[in-house]
Design a protein around this motif. Structure first.
Motif, PDB file in Angstrom:
ATOM      1  N   ASN A   1       0.810  -1.220   0.000  1.00 38.94           N
ATOM      2  CA  ASN A   1       0.000   0.000   0.000  1.00 38.94           C
ATOM      3  C   ASN A   1       0.841   1.268   0.000  1.00 38.94           C
ATOM      4  OD1 ASN A   1      -2.607  -1.033  -0.191  1.00 38.94           O
ATOM      5  ND2 ASN A   1      -2.671  -1.480   1.981  1.00 38.94           N
ATOM      6  N   GLU A   2       2.146   1.125   0.152  1.00 40.16           N
ATOM      7  CA  GLU A   2       3.046   2.284   0.189  1.00 40.16           C
ATOM      8  C   GLU A   2       4.021   2.238  -0.980  1.00 40.16           C
ATOM      9  OE1 GLU A   2       2.870   4.848   2.290  1.00 40.16           O
ATOM     10  OE2 GLU A   2       1.141   3.889   3.253  1.00 40.16           O
ATOM     11  N   PRO A   3       4.328   3.392  -1.594  1.00 42.27           N
ATOM     12  CA  PRO A   3       5.279   3.409  -2.712  1.00 42.27           C
ATOM     13  C   PRO A   3       6.633   2.793  -2.352  1.00 42.27           C
ATOM     14  CG  PRO A   3       4.207   5.545  -2.511  1.00 42.27           C
ATOM     15  CD  PRO A   3       3.779   4.719  -1.329  1.00 42.27           C
ATOM     16  N   GLU A   4       7.109   3.059  -1.154  1.00 41.01           N
ATOM     17  CA  GLU A   4       8.395   2.512  -0.731  1.00 41.01           C
ATOM     18  C   GLU A   4       8.338   0.990  -0.618  1.00 41.01           C
ATOM     19  OE1 GLU A   4       6.800   4.995   0.846  1.00 41.01           O
ATOM     20  OE2 GLU A   4       8.110   6.718   0.482  1.00 41.01           O
TER      21      GLU A   4
ATOM     22  N   MET B   1       9.859  -4.758  -5.782  1.00 41.07           N
ATOM     23  CA  MET B   1      10.423  -4.887  -7.120  1.00 41.07           C
ATOM     24  C   MET B   1      11.939  -5.062  -7.072  1.00 41.07           C
ATOM     25  SD  MET B   1       7.800  -5.121  -8.889  1.00 41.07           S
ATOM     26  CE  MET B   1       8.640  -5.274 -10.446  1.00 41.07           C
ATOM     27  N   ARG B   2      12.609  -4.375  -6.174  1.00 39.16           N
ATOM     28  CA  ARG B   2      14.055  -4.567  -6.024  1.00 39.16           C
ATOM     29  C   ARG B   2      14.352  -5.981  -5.511  1.00 39.16           C
ATOM     30  NH1 ARG B   2      17.883  -2.314  -8.316  1.00 39.16           N
ATOM     31  NH2 ARG B   2      19.175  -2.245  -6.484  1.00 39.16           N
TER      32      ARG B   2
ATOM     33  N   ALA C   1      -3.177  -6.627  -7.672  1.00 42.07           N
ATOM     34  CA  ALA C   1      -3.384  -5.292  -8.233  1.00 42.07           C
ATOM     35  C   ALA C   1      -2.271  -4.345  -7.784  1.00 42.07           C
ATOM     36  CB  ALA C   1      -4.755  -4.755  -7.814  1.00 42.07           C
ATOM     37  N   SER C   2      -1.876  -4.442  -6.533  1.00 42.89           N
ATOM     38  CA  SER C   2      -0.783  -3.596  -6.030  1.00 42.89           C
ATOM     39  C   SER C   2       0.547  -3.966  -6.670  1.00 42.89           C
ATOM     40  CB  SER C   2      -0.683  -3.711  -4.512  1.00 42.89           C
ATOM     41  OG  SER C   2      -1.828  -3.167  -3.901  1.00 42.89           O
ATOM     42  N   LYS C   3       0.748  -5.240  -6.956  1.00 36.85           N
ATOM     43  CA  LYS C   3       1.981  -5.664  -7.633  1.00 36.85           C
ATOM     44  C   LYS C   3       2.041  -5.059  -9.034  1.00 36.85           C
ATOM     45  CE  LYS C   3       4.567  -9.617  -9.379  1.00 36.85           C
ATOM     46  NZ  LYS C   3       4.300  -9.762 -10.803  1.00 36.85           N
ATOM     47  N   GLN C   4       0.904  -4.998  -9.709  1.00 38.80           N
ATOM     48  CA  GLN C   4       0.882  -4.400 -11.037  1.00 38.80           C
ATOM     49  C   GLN C   4       1.223  -2.911 -10.963  1.00 38.80           C
ATOM     50  OE1 GLN C   4      -3.061  -5.721 -12.112  1.00 38.80           O
ATOM     51  NE2 GLN C   4      -2.236  -7.437 -13.304  1.00 38.80           N
ATOM     52  N   THR C   5       0.753  -2.239  -9.923  1.00 43.98           N
ATOM     53  CA  THR C   5       1.125  -0.849  -9.696  1.00 43.98           C
ATOM     54  C   THR C   5       2.625  -0.751  -9.448  1.00 43.98           C
ATOM     55  OG1 THR C   5      -1.056  -0.358  -8.768  1.00 43.98           O
ATOM     56  CG2 THR C   5       0.721   1.177  -8.233  1.00 43.98           C
TER      57      THR C   5
ATOM     58  N   SER D   1       4.531  -1.088 -12.697  1.00 50.15           N
ATOM     59  CA  SER D   1       4.437   0.137 -13.507  1.00 50.15           C
ATOM     60  C   SER D   1       5.351   1.222 -12.960  1.00 50.15           C
ATOM     61  CB  SER D   1       2.995   0.644 -13.547  1.00 50.15           C
ATOM     62  OG  SER D   1       2.163  -0.279 -14.185  1.00 50.15           O
ATOM     63  N   GLU D   2       5.310   1.432 -11.647  1.00 49.01           N
ATOM     64  CA  GLU D   2       6.160   2.453 -11.023  1.00 49.01           C
ATOM     65  C   GLU D   2       7.640   2.130 -11.215  1.00 49.01           C
ATOM     66  OE1 GLU D   2       3.044   3.519  -7.385  1.00 49.01           O
ATOM     67  OE2 GLU D   2       4.741   2.185  -7.011  1.00 49.01           O
ATOM     68  N   TYR D   3       7.981   0.888 -11.015  1.00 50.04           N
ATOM     69  CA  TYR D   3       9.377   0.457 -11.117  1.00 50.04           C
ATOM     70  C   TYR D   3       9.910   0.660 -12.540  1.00 50.04           C
ATOM     71  CZ  TYR D   3      13.405  -2.680 -11.187  1.00 50.04           C
ATOM     72  OH  TYR D   3      14.656  -3.207 -11.340  1.00 50.04           O
ATOM     73  N   HIS D   4       9.170   0.165 -13.515  1.00 53.70           N
ATOM     74  CA  HIS D   4       9.641   0.268 -14.901  1.00 53.70           C
ATOM     75  C   HIS D   4       9.661   1.717 -15.381  1.00 53.70           C
ATOM     76  CE1 HIS D   4      10.259  -3.957 -15.518  1.00 53.70           C
ATOM     77  NE2 HIS D   4       9.052  -4.222 -15.068  1.00 53.70           N
ATOM     78  N   ALA D   5       8.730   2.530 -14.925  1.00 56.16           N
ATOM     79  CA  ALA D   5       8.746   3.951 -15.291  1.00 56.16           C
ATOM     80  C   ALA D   5      10.027   4.610 -14.782  1.00 56.16           C
ATOM     81  CB  ALA D   5       7.512   4.663 -14.744  1.00 56.16           C
ATOM     82  N   LEU D   6      10.377   4.369 -13.529  1.00 61.49           N
ATOM     83  CA  LEU D   6      11.591   4.968 -12.978  1.00 61.49           C
ATOM     84  C   LEU D   6      12.840   4.419 -13.655  1.00 61.49           C
ATOM     85  CD1 LEU D   6      12.980   6.843 -10.968  1.00 61.49           C
ATOM     86  CD2 LEU D   6      13.014   4.948  -9.358  1.00 61.49           C
TER      87      LEU D   6
END
Length: 118
Positions: free
Chosen positions: A32-35, A41-42, A88-92, A95-100
């Motif tokens: 639930n948190e960006p971090e 993902m790391r 659903a959160s994993k998909q988010t 997306s965030e990981y690949h964008a960065l």
């Protein structure tokens, strides 16, 4: 013939259920948190789930270590896959990981191009 469970076996079963509930709550909390999504993902990258690098065929010791790391990542990925909210959160997170990562690659490429023209 039915096998009777001992009191200890019944308590182990109850304990495993409580642990599973806590594990799921902790996973959802993290996602639930960006971090937390970044950390996931790391972790998947370090566990060789999202890496392009081939496993070393000439070094059995390193291959076994990498496969053990991969199994950890797969276990966590299976926990996520079995829960719609976590998925659903994993998909988010993806997306965030690949964008960065794409942004960072573009920045590096731009600097390399600039250096080549100088």
């Amino acid at each position: 013939m039915e096998h009777e469970q001992s009191a200890a076996d019944k308590l182990r079963h109850i304990a495993n259920g409580k642990i599973a509930v806590k594990d799921k709550a902790a996973l959802l909390y993290m996602l639930n948190e960006p971090e937390g999504r970044w950390f996931l993902m790391r972790l998947f990258e370090r566990c060789h789930l999202i890496s392009d690098a081939p496993f070393p065929e000439d070094n059995v010791h390193r291959l076994l270590i990498m496969e053990g790391e991969r199994r950890v990542g797969l276990h966590i990925q299976n926990l996520i896959t079995n829960d719609v909210e976590a998925l659903a959160s994993k998909q988010t997170a993806e997306s965030e990981y690949h964008a960065l990562m794409n942004e960072l690659k573009a920045m590096i490429s731009a600097v390399e191009t600039k250096e080549e023209t100088i």
